[in-house]
Design a protein around this motif. Structure first.
Motif, PDB file in Angstrom:
ATOM      1  N   GLU A  33      24.252  59.207 102.814  1.00  0.00           N
ATOM      2  CA  GLU A  33      24.325  59.301 104.247  1.00  0.00           C
ATOM      3  C   GLU A  33      26.049  58.975 104.540  1.00  0.00           C
ATOM      4  O   GLU A  33      26.657  58.816 103.507  1.00  0.00           O
ATOM      5  N   VAL A  34      26.437  59.354 105.901  1.00  0.00           N
ATOM      6  CA  VAL A  34      27.775  59.110 106.159  1.00  0.00           C
ATOM      7  C   VAL A  34      27.764  58.468 107.554  1.00  0.00           C
ATOM      8  O   VAL A  34      26.971  58.264 108.124  1.00  0.00           O
ATOM      9  N   LEU A  35      28.955  57.654 107.622  1.00  0.00           N
ATOM     10  CA  LEU A  35      29.209  56.895 108.908  1.00  0.00           C
ATOM     11  C   LEU A  35      29.885  57.781 109.785  1.00  0.00           C
ATOM     12  O   LEU A  35      31.087  58.319 109.396  1.00  0.00           O
ATOM     13  N   VAL A  36      29.243  57.925 111.056  1.00  0.00           N
ATOM     14  CA  VAL A  36      30.140  58.817 111.755  1.00  0.00           C
ATOM     15  C   VAL A  36      30.498  57.868 113.178  1.00  0.00           C
ATOM     16  O   VAL A  36      29.688  57.008 113.686  1.00  0.00           O
ATOM     17  N   ARG A  37      31.853  58.366 113.471  1.00  0.00           N
ATOM     18  CA  ARG A  37      32.320  57.488 114.700  1.00  0.00           C
ATOM     19  C   ARG A  37      31.900  58.666 115.815  1.00  0.00           C
ATOM     20  O   ARG A  37      32.474  59.577 115.836  1.00  0.00           O
TER      21      ARG A  37
END
Length: 334
Positions: A33-37
């Protein structure tokens, strides 16, 4: 819970409920996963149906954060992710169904397979308008119908969300494109280099005769459902025509299709998010779509009005009431 480890989000507590501004823990990206702003969250008719509790197929239990489409910037990369780096601008169809956190929040931890680099020539707002409709149009035209250059393609609802994208993709493939719509939508359809058909004054038999010499269309994409899907069966080309629909609800007689020796496919865009299978294909579609966008072959039809985080409820109400003139997007910030 401090501001450093929390985020603003909009929560719907119950079916038909209004959005409630809350602070919730900021998610941490897991493996893959990636954390998206999040900068922008697209609003689809399905979002409104989920909020109303009228979309059991989306399997999104309430209370929940809604919003399927997003555009934003990678804030953090989880273990095992190599395709994205911190600072990358991305877009995708990433949540708001199946218990996956939606995009009406400042951040979301999302499966990297569902993301693609944002088209460089689009704003965040414009990019957030595309994922669901692009994937739905692509799966129907390319994956199911295998539309190609020289074919005659008919898109029902050619000025709508999925429809206006399907018209452009079909054109980029080299097809001759026709699209049904209201008389007031004719200029929009022409603007996407398609031939408009006024379905209110022209029968299926009449427009099949006028545009195909009675042979029928090679591909018919129904984005409307109901009686329009039934009409699609009579518009397909004899021997090899293909009908595809993203709204194949209800009971339909297949005899008209069978009598033309034509075939049918359905599109269920949410399946990779709900099942966990095939998610990388969504990322692939968005990468291919970005090439078309950057080449000037695909652009979102935007509603001119702007809606910020605090106006998300109004944005939903405009879509629910059918007053949107193009895609409505909620701008979260950045």
């Amino acid at each position: 819970m401090s501001k450093d480890d929390s985020m603003r989000a909009l929560m719907v507590r119950e079916a038909g409920g209004r959005f409630e501004a809350v602070r919730v823990p900021r998610p941490v990206p897991r493996e893959g996963e990636v954390l998206v702003r999040i900068h922008a969250s697209g609003v689809n008719p399905l979002d409104s149906k989920i909020r109303a509790g009228a979309a059991a197929h989306a399997r999104h239990p309430l209370p929940a954060i809604l919003g399927m489409d997003l555009a934003g910037v990678v804030e953090q990369v989880g273990p095992g992710v190599t395709a994205f780096r911190v600072g990358d601008e991305v877009y995708g169809l990433t949540g708001g169904v199946g218990g996956l956190q939606g995009s009406l929040a400042e951040f979301a931890a999302v499966d990297a397979d569902l993301l693609a680099p944002k088209p460089a020539n689009l704003s965040m707002r414009e990019a957030a308008a595309l994922p669901l409709v692009v994937i739905t149009a692509w799966e129907g035209l390319v994956d199911r119908a295998r539309a190609q250059a020289g074919q005659k393609v008919l898109v029902h609802g050619g000025a709508g969300g999925v429809g206006h994208v399907a018209v452009q993709i079909a054109g980029a493939l080299g097809a001759q494109v026709y699209a049904t719509g209201l008389p007031a939508q004719a200029d929009i359809i022409r603007g996407f280099d398609a031939t408009p058909i006024d379905y209110t004054s022209t029968t299926v038999e009449q427009y099949v005769a006028a545009h195909t010499d009675g042979a029928g269309f090679d591909v018919v994409y129904d984005t409307v459902g109901g009686a329009t899907l039934d009409a699609s069966f009579g518009a397909a080309r004899q021997y090899g025509g293909h009908v595809v629909s993203c709204l194949g609800w209800g009971t339909h007689k297949l005899a008209p299709l069978s009598f033309r020796a034509a075939t049918y496919s359905g599109v269920f865009t949410l399946l990779p998010m709900l099942s966990g299978k095939g998610r990388a294909h969504h990322g692939h579609i968005l990468r291919e779509a970005a090439k078309l966008v950057e080449a000037g072959r695909l652009l979102p039809l935007m509603d001119a009005r702007r809606f910020d985080f605090d106006a998300a409820m109004q944005a939903h109400e405009e879509v629910e009431a059918g007053r949107a003139k193009g895609k409505i997007v909620v701008e979260i910030g950045g």
